[in-house]
Design an enzyme around this catalytic site. Structure first.
Site, PDB file in Angstrom:
ATOM      1  N   TYR A 186      45.971  38.347  46.887  1.00 61.20           N
ATOM      2  CA  TYR A 186      45.576  38.471  45.506  1.00 61.20           C
ATOM      3  C   TYR A 186      44.915  39.745  45.083  1.00 61.20           C
ATOM      4  CZ  TYR A 186      42.768  36.494  41.262  1.00 61.20           C
ATOM      5  OH  TYR A 186      42.389  36.749  40.115  1.00 61.20           O
ATOM      6  N   PHE A 202      36.413  37.099  33.568  1.00 63.00           N
ATOM      7  CA  PHE A 202      36.975  37.578  35.001  1.00 63.00           C
ATOM      8  C   PHE A 202      38.573  37.369  34.991  1.00 63.00           C
ATOM      9  CE2 PHE A 202      32.569  36.658  35.999  1.00 63.00           C
ATOM     10  CZ  PHE A 202      32.076  37.851  36.628  1.00 63.00           C
ATOM     11  N   SER A 203      39.245  36.747  35.796  1.00 66.17           N
ATOM     12  CA  SER A 203      40.500  37.041  36.159  1.00 66.17           C
ATOM     13  C   SER A 203      41.491  36.318  35.198  1.00 66.17           C
ATOM     14  CB  SER A 203      40.887  36.526  37.474  1.00 66.17           C
ATOM     15  OG  SER A 203      40.345  37.365  38.451  1.00 66.17           O
ATOM     16  N   VAL A 204      40.838  35.615  34.258  1.00 69.53           N
ATOM     17  CA  VAL A 204      41.949  35.020  33.158  1.00 69.53           C
ATOM     18  C   VAL A 204      42.321  36.511  32.359  1.00 69.53           C
ATOM     19  CG1 VAL A 204      41.692  33.927  30.614  1.00 69.53           C
ATOM     20  CG2 VAL A 204      40.711  32.761  32.850  1.00 69.53           C
ATOM     21  N   LYS A 254      43.568  38.729  33.648  1.00 65.92           N
ATOM     22  CA  LYS A 254      44.950  39.137  34.162  1.00 65.92           C
ATOM     23  C   LYS A 254      46.206  38.420  33.546  1.00 65.92           C
ATOM     24  CE  LYS A 254      43.565  39.616  39.094  1.00 65.92           C
ATOM     25  NZ  LYS A 254      41.845  39.550  39.009  1.00 65.92           N
TER      26      LYS A 254
END
Length: 379
Positions: A155, A65-67, A69
């Protein structure tokens, strides 16, 4: 019990990790810590599926997921280093269509720091609509910001990769996934993918959705930044097992890797921009990460967050187990996390398939963070 290795000074971390595996708190997970870019702990264990038929192996992948980013932010920083992208320049300088609907003054740093006012798509939009990243980026370019750009963070949960990825495409002619593979994953030998092909399907762990409390979203203001960001579109965990989701180059949320590959790429930051004898980023570019852009209640998550350029920055009162100093980090939905400590040249990475309920971090991750930085403090 876990496979892999750890140096003697991190034996306490392995003990904590093994306890979580044995207790069943973890289904399957991996943990990696590097110091000066070299692994001092690389562990994995448990199972890749809820039936416990497949062991979590050394090369098991999982959606982090947002790792993801943090990988996308690194791509932008590489372009900054090359002199092709300027964080204080207007986005529309590189992407003219983005100036529509009052967005002409939004700067690149505001995309990277979640302060642009463009934290999701105007309705109606479905999750599958964002798989075509070029088309979905064009929709973002056409819409108006949801709050005054730069006034606060909100976010950019699902669209961060579309925004930064379109800048990468406009500047280089390459898609975000291709650029990441060519410039970071390939040179570093990192098994991390933004856009994961079918050849890797057999190695991908099954995500176990978190047990969420019953809550009726319809009771909230449907025009709030929170509701629009988290439902436009709404993330569906079951859909993340589809080929369409995996193969899309969504640099916000669908990167697939493991703790080792996350730590390998991100240790570039902890090591001041130089890794394995090659300089990727200068100290001046690394310094940009620590230029604070927002510190306060995030409009989309309603959590106090502090953002630099491309990464979260320490906020001890909110996240006490992330050390203070020249530290940058981010977490993925369900609990995955990466932390880069530039002062001590340490990178921490954690990936797992049993998702926790929180949007940022988890109790399990906190245990590992505390054990790791306790050990680092005793070195």
């Amino acid at each position: 019990m876990s496979g892999g290795f750890c140096s003697d000074e991190f034996a306490g971390v392995r003990q904590v990790f093994d306890e979580q595996l044995v207790s069943g708190a973890e289904l399957g997970a991996a943990l990696c810590v590097t110091v000066d870019g070299e692994p001092v702990l690389d562990l994995w264990g448990g199972h890749a599926d809820p039936e416990r038929a497949t062991a979590w192996g050394a090369d098991t992948l999982v959606n982090v997921f947002s790792v993801t980013k943090t990988m996308t932010a690194l791509c932008a920083l590489l372009l900054v280093e090359a002199g092709e992208l300027e964080v204080d320049e207007r986005v529309a300088h590189y992407w003219p269509e983005f100036a529509a609907a009052g967005k002409g003054g939004i700067e690149v740093r505001q995309l990277l720091a979640h302060t642009s006012g463009v934290s999701g798509w105007d309705r109606p939009i479905e999750l599958t609509d964002i798989y075509d990243t070029e088309s979905a980026a064009a929709r973002l370019a056409a819409q108006a910001p949801w709050w005054e750009p730069g006034a606060a963070s909100g976010y950019h949960a699902l669209n961060y990769g579309h925004l930064i990825g379109e800048l990468v495409r406009r500047i280089t002619g390459r898609t975000l996934g291709r650029f990441f593979a060519d410039e970071l994953a390939g040179p570093l030998g990192a098994d991390f993918h933004i856009g994961t092909g079918p050849e890797h399907a057999d190695r991908i762990a099954t995500l176990i959705p978190p047990e969420m409390p019953e809550f009726d979203l319809s009771t909230l203001d449907q025009d709030s930044v929170l509701v629009k960001t988290l439902t436009s579109p709404l993330l569906d965990i079951a859909e993340t097992a589809s080929a369409g989701w995996r193969e899309a180059e969504n640099g916000a949320v669908n990167g697939h890797g493991n703790a080792r590959s996350v730590a390998r790429v991100q240790s570039l930051i902890a090591c001041g921009g130089e890794l394995s004898g090659r300089r990727f980023l200068s100290p001046a570019t690394i310094d940009l990460i620590f230029r604070e852009q927002a510190d306060g209640i995030d409009l989309a998550l309603l959590t106090p967050l502090r953002f630099g350029i491309g990464y979260g920055l320490p906020r001890p009162q909110t996240f006490p187990h992330i050390p203070d100093g020249r530290v940058c980090w981010w977490a993925g939905y369900g609990g995955s996390m990466v932390v880069n400590d530039v002062d001590r040249r340490v990178t921490f990475a954690y990936t797992m398939n049993r998702m926790a309920t929180g949007l940022i971090g988890s109790d399990r991750c906190d245990l590992y963070l505390k054990a790791v930085f306790d050990a680092v403090g005793q070195r």
